[in-house]
Design an enzyme around this catalytic site. Structure first.
Site, PDB file in Angstrom:
ATOM      1  N   ARG A 125       0.816  -1.235   0.000  1.00  0.00           N
ATOM      2  CA  ARG A 125       0.000   0.000   0.000  1.00  0.00           C
ATOM      3  C   ARG A 125       0.844   1.277   0.000  1.00  0.00           C
ATOM      4  O   ARG A 125       0.384   2.338   0.418  1.00  0.00           O
ATOM      5  CB  ARG A 125      -0.972   0.037   1.168  1.00  0.00           C
ATOM      6  CG  ARG A 125      -2.059  -0.998   1.069  1.00  0.00           C
ATOM      7  CD  ARG A 125      -3.370  -0.468   1.637  1.00  0.00           C
ATOM      8  NE  ARG A 125      -4.428  -1.414   1.370  1.00  0.00           N
ATOM      9  CZ  ARG A 125      -4.826  -2.350   2.233  1.00  0.00           C
ATOM     10  NH1 ARG A 125      -4.262  -2.430   3.415  1.00  0.00           N
ATOM     11  NH2 ARG A 125      -5.798  -3.165   1.909  1.00  0.00           N
ATOM     12  N   LYS A 147       5.344  11.491 -11.221  1.00  0.00           N
ATOM     13  CA  LYS A 147       4.471  10.744 -12.141  1.00  0.00           C
ATOM     14  C   LYS A 147       5.074   9.362 -12.313  1.00  0.00           C
ATOM     15  O   LYS A 147       6.228   9.219 -12.728  1.00  0.00           O
ATOM     16  CB  LYS A 147       4.405  11.438 -13.493  1.00  0.00           C
ATOM     17  CG  LYS A 147       3.430  12.585 -13.546  1.00  0.00           C
ATOM     18  CD  LYS A 147       3.262  13.053 -14.979  1.00  0.00           C
ATOM     19  CE  LYS A 147       2.326  14.230 -15.062  1.00  0.00           C
ATOM     20  NZ  LYS A 147       2.272  14.783 -16.433  1.00  0.00           N
ATOM     21  N   GLU A 189      14.018  16.850 -24.249  1.00  0.00           N
ATOM     22  CA  GLU A 189      13.296  17.302 -23.045  1.00  0.00           C
ATOM     23  C   GLU A 189      13.996  18.525 -22.422  1.00  0.00           C
ATOM     24  O   GLU A 189      13.351  19.343 -21.780  1.00  0.00           O
ATOM     25  CB  GLU A 189      13.182  16.175 -22.017  1.00  0.00           C
ATOM     26  CG  GLU A 189      12.372  14.966 -22.483  1.00  0.00           C
ATOM     27  CD  GLU A 189      10.859  15.120 -22.298  1.00  0.00           C
ATOM     28  OE1 GLU A 189      10.391  16.216 -21.957  1.00  0.00           O
ATOM     29  OE2 GLU A 189      10.149  14.113 -22.518  1.00  0.00           O
ATOM     30  N   LYS A 230      11.430  22.358 -13.467  1.00  0.00           N
ATOM     31  CA  LYS A 230      10.385  21.360 -13.226  1.00  0.00           C
ATOM     32  C   LYS A 230       9.895  21.428 -11.778  1.00  0.00           C
ATOM     33  O   LYS A 230       8.696  21.294 -11.510  1.00  0.00           O
ATOM     34  CB  LYS A 230      10.892  19.950 -13.558  1.00  0.00           C
ATOM     35  CG  LYS A 230       9.804  18.917 -13.332  1.00  0.00           C
ATOM     36  CD  LYS A 230       9.791  17.793 -14.288  1.00  0.00           C
ATOM     37  CE  LYS A 230       8.551  16.929 -14.066  1.00  0.00           C
ATOM     38  NZ  LYS A 230       8.562  15.710 -14.848  1.00  0.00           N
ATOM     39  N   GLU A 240      -1.243  18.138 -11.779  1.00  0.00           N
ATOM     40  CA  GLU A 240      -1.550  18.550 -13.153  1.00  0.00           C
ATOM     41  C   GLU A 240      -3.013  18.955 -13.344  1.00  0.00           C
ATOM     42  O   GLU A 240      -3.718  18.462 -14.219  1.00  0.00           O
ATOM     43  CB  GLU A 240      -1.165  17.459 -14.158  1.00  0.00           C
ATOM     44  CG  GLU A 240      -1.088  18.022 -15.575  1.00  0.00           C
ATOM     45  CD  GLU A 240      -0.496  17.063 -16.591  1.00  0.00           C
ATOM     46  OE1 GLU A 240       0.579  16.513 -16.344  1.00  0.00           O
ATOM     47  OE2 GLU A 240      -1.143  16.878 -17.631  1.00  0.00           O
ATOM     48  N   ARG A 244       0.911  22.499 -14.896  1.00  0.00           N
ATOM     49  CA  ARG A 244       1.829  21.375 -15.162  1.00  0.00           C
ATOM     50  C   ARG A 244       1.632  20.795 -16.561  1.00  0.00           C
ATOM     51  O   ARG A 244       2.564  20.216 -17.139  1.00  0.00           O
ATOM     52  CB  ARG A 244       1.676  20.285 -14.089  1.00  0.00           C
ATOM     53  CG  ARG A 244       2.661  19.146 -14.280  1.00  0.00           C
ATOM     54  CD  ARG A 244       2.805  18.259 -13.065  1.00  0.00           C
ATOM     55  NE  ARG A 244       3.743  17.176 -13.345  1.00  0.00           N
ATOM     56  CZ  ARG A 244       4.176  16.315 -12.450  1.00  0.00           C
ATOM     57  NH1 ARG A 244       3.765  16.394 -11.202  1.00  0.00           N
ATOM     58  NH2 ARG A 244       5.030  15.361 -12.788  1.00  0.00           N
ATOM     59  N   ASN A 248       3.856  19.075 -21.008  1.00  0.00           N
ATOM     60  CA  ASN A 248       3.521  18.119 -22.070  1.00  0.00           C
ATOM     61  C   ASN A 248       3.669  18.711 -23.466  1.00  0.00           C
ATOM     62  O   ASN A 248       3.195  18.124 -24.438  1.00  0.00           O
ATOM     63  CB  ASN A 248       2.084  17.613 -21.889  1.00  0.00           C
ATOM     64  CG  ASN A 248       1.960  16.757 -20.655  1.00  0.00           C
ATOM     65  OD1 ASN A 248       2.826  15.953 -20.370  1.00  0.00           O
ATOM     66  ND2 ASN A 248       0.890  16.953 -19.907  1.00  0.00           N
ATOM     67  N   HIS A 251       4.064  16.484 -26.420  1.00  0.00           N
ATOM     68  CA  HIS A 251       3.795  15.100 -26.004  1.00  0.00           C
ATOM     69  C   HIS A 251       2.504  14.530 -26.591  1.00  0.00           C
ATOM     70  O   HIS A 251       2.375  13.314 -26.700  1.00  0.00           O
ATOM     71  CB  HIS A 251       3.749  14.997 -24.475  1.00  0.00           C
ATOM     72  CG  HIS A 251       5.120  15.024 -23.842  1.00  0.00           C
ATOM     73  ND1 HIS A 251       5.997  16.074 -23.998  1.00  0.00           N
ATOM     74  CD2 HIS A 251       5.775  14.114 -23.061  1.00  0.00           C
ATOM     75  CE1 HIS A 251       7.121  15.817 -23.330  1.00  0.00           C
ATOM     76  NE2 HIS A 251       7.005  14.636 -22.760  1.00  0.00           N
ATOM     77  N   HIS A 255       3.236  11.212 -28.149  1.00  0.00           N
ATOM     78  CA  HIS A 255       2.710   9.941 -27.627  1.00  0.00           C
ATOM     79  C   HIS A 255       1.951   9.175 -28.717  1.00  0.00           C
ATOM     80  O   HIS A 255       2.028   7.943 -28.785  1.00  0.00           O
ATOM     81  CB  HIS A 255       1.780  10.195 -26.442  1.00  0.00           C
ATOM     82  CG  HIS A 255       2.519  10.504 -25.160  1.00  0.00           C
ATOM     83  ND1 HIS A 255       1.886  10.964 -24.033  1.00  0.00           N
ATOM     84  CD2 HIS A 255       3.827  10.395 -24.830  1.00  0.00           C
ATOM     85  CE1 HIS A 255       2.787  11.135 -23.066  1.00  0.00           C
ATOM     86  NE2 HIS A 255       3.956  10.803 -23.531  1.00  0.00           N
ATOM     87  N   HIS A 269      11.202   7.824 -26.893  1.00  0.00           N
ATOM     88  CA  HIS A 269      10.268   8.819 -26.345  1.00  0.00           C
ATOM     89  C   HIS A 269      10.732  10.254 -26.645  1.00  0.00           C
ATOM     90  O   HIS A 269       9.957  11.075 -27.150  1.00  0.00           O
ATOM     91  CB  HIS A 269      10.117   8.620 -24.837  1.00  0.00           C
ATOM     92  CG  HIS A 269       9.323   9.709 -24.180  1.00  0.00           C
ATOM     93  ND1 HIS A 269       7.976   9.903 -24.417  1.00  0.00           N
ATOM     94  CD2 HIS A 269       9.697  10.706 -23.326  1.00  0.00           C
ATOM     95  CE1 HIS A 269       7.549  10.958 -23.729  1.00  0.00           C
ATOM     96  NE2 HIS A 269       8.573  11.460 -23.055  1.00  0.00           N
TER      97      HIS A 269
HETATM   98  N1  GLY Z   1       6.769  14.798 -17.905  1.00  0.00           N
HETATM   99  C1  GLY Z   1       5.741  15.717 -17.626  1.00  0.00           C
HETATM  100  C2  GLY Z   1       5.423  15.849 -16.178  1.00  0.00           C
HETATM  101  O1  GLY Z   1       6.115  15.301 -15.355  1.00  0.00           O
HETATM  102  O2  GLY Z   1       4.461  16.501 -15.841  1.00  0.00           O
END
Ligand code: GLY
Length: 371
Positions: A125, A147, A189, A230, A240, A244, A248, A251, A255, A269
């Site tokens: 948990r 994330k 990135e 970041k 997000e 945030r 992206n 992305h 993606h 990626h």
């Molecule tokens: N890679 C995008 C984020 O961490 O929000």
């Protein structure tokens, strides 16, 4: 003791943590962990490539500090972000009798960081974990911000949890064993941060690109600046709900292209992000929002880094525009069917557009296919 060149603090209240950046930090991981987390045992999740290149250094350091550990070695590659291998990681943690108060270490690139963090979030948990990113992409992006997750046949990163690490330990020397292609993919990135809201950083990257690739002091500085950027965004919007989403940039297209190429070696990626950022800028220019010369300037910079920037740079045939649009419709930013894109008014001027007309995206993608 460790040569910690840069320290970035992620001020998230009771979930706050440090990002330590420096040369050969893995060799000092034992004393760093012993001081911060006394009396713990460690479950190290890594992949078979990193196990050869970096794991012995970490184990030697843990052993010298008298810290108990177990290792769970998974296959390298994006397809590892699956239910099956997540299960293997969690079962490995349980089989080693790691307790809830022990720590998971994710030693590797973005795939291992995402999967290892997710395994830690659900084992018993929820266990604490430490990110030890060994790729440029992981050091500047995926190891920071909490994330975690795996991929689904429906799309990338659709299964996961927000679970912040307790510490990020970024050893710059691990980047020396990356292939030029992997390093370049991570660099996409890095560039992203300049394009979002820091044009000075983008211009600094243009001036310092050679030193960053050669491994001079600008490399550590670039990584620290990305992490600080970041950290600011994550502190402002951990889950997000707003700003945030700017991280992206590139992305949504990226993606969809990764899914279309089967999360394979055809498109890493970061390469998907590079193409996606150019598509996002090109689309914004076509909508009359951004100067088209900015798209050209960014593309030139990414190409100099050896990155793909157009659909035709991606090896092999791509699926139809309908298939790409179906993948875009599964993006996590979709809300009640409306497409959200990160668009831009130029370098350093990205913004969130929440109601993008799918027909205009499809028409733009069709144009990009025409030579
Ligand atoms: N890679 C995008 C984020 O961490 O929000």
């Amino acid at each position: 003791m460790a040569d910690i060149a840069h320290k970035v603090h992620v001020a998230l209240g009771e979930r706050a943590y440090d990002i330590l950046i420096g040369d050969r930090l893995l060799d000092d991981a034992g004393p760093i962990l012993a001081e911060r987390f006394p009396g713990r045992r460690y479950g190290i999740i890594t992949d078979d490539n990193v196990a050869k290149a970096q794991l012995p250094r970490l184990l030697a350091s843990l052993d010298a500090a008298g810290l108990g550990h177990t290792e769970i070695v998974l296959p390298a590659g994006e397809s590892t972000k699956s239910w099956t291998l997540l299960g293997q990681a969690v079962e490995g943690i349980l089989a080693a009798r790691l307790e809830r108060g022990d720590l998971v270490i994710a030693l590797g690139g973005g795939v291992i960081g995402d999967l290892g963090g997710f395994a830690a979030s659900i084992a018993r948990r929820g266990m604490d974990f430490v990110q030890m990113p060994t790729s440029l992409l992981a050091q500047v992006d995926s190891s920071v911000g909490g994330k975690t997750g795996i991929n689904s046949p429906h799309g990338k990163n659709l299964i996961g949890a927000f679970h912040q690490p307790r510490l990020v330990l970024a050893d710059l020397s691990t980047l020396d064993t990356l292939s030029p292609r992997q390093f370049a993919a991570g660099y996409a990135e890095v560039v992203k941060y300049g394009l979002i809201d820091d044009e000075d950083f983008f211009f600094w990257l243009e001036a310092n690109q050679a030193e960053i690739f050669a491994g001079g002091p600008a490399r550590g500085e670039a990584i620290a600046r990305c992490c600080a950027h970041k950290a600011r965004v994550v502190i402002a919007d951990e889950k997000e709900l707003g700003v945030r989403a700017l991280l992206n940039l590139g992305h949504t297209f990226g993606h969809a292209l990764e899914k279309d190429t089967g999360y394979s070696d055809r498109l890493l990626h970061g390469e998907g992000v590079a193409v996606g950022m150019i598509l996002a800028h090109g689309f914004s220019a076509q909508l009359g929002l951004a100067p088209s010369q900015d798209t050209g300037r960014i593309a030139a910079h990414l190409q100099k880094a050896g990155l793909p920037t157009t659909l035709s740079d991606i090896p092999g045939a791509l699926g139809s525009t309908e298939l790409l649009m179906a993948a875009i419709a599964q993006d996590k930013k979709v809300s009640r069917g409306a497409l959200t894109f990160i668009l831009t008014r130029g370098i350093g001027k990205a913004f969130i557009e929440r109601n993008v007309e799918p027909g205009s995206v499809a028409a733009f993608l069709n144009q990009q296919r025409t030579p």
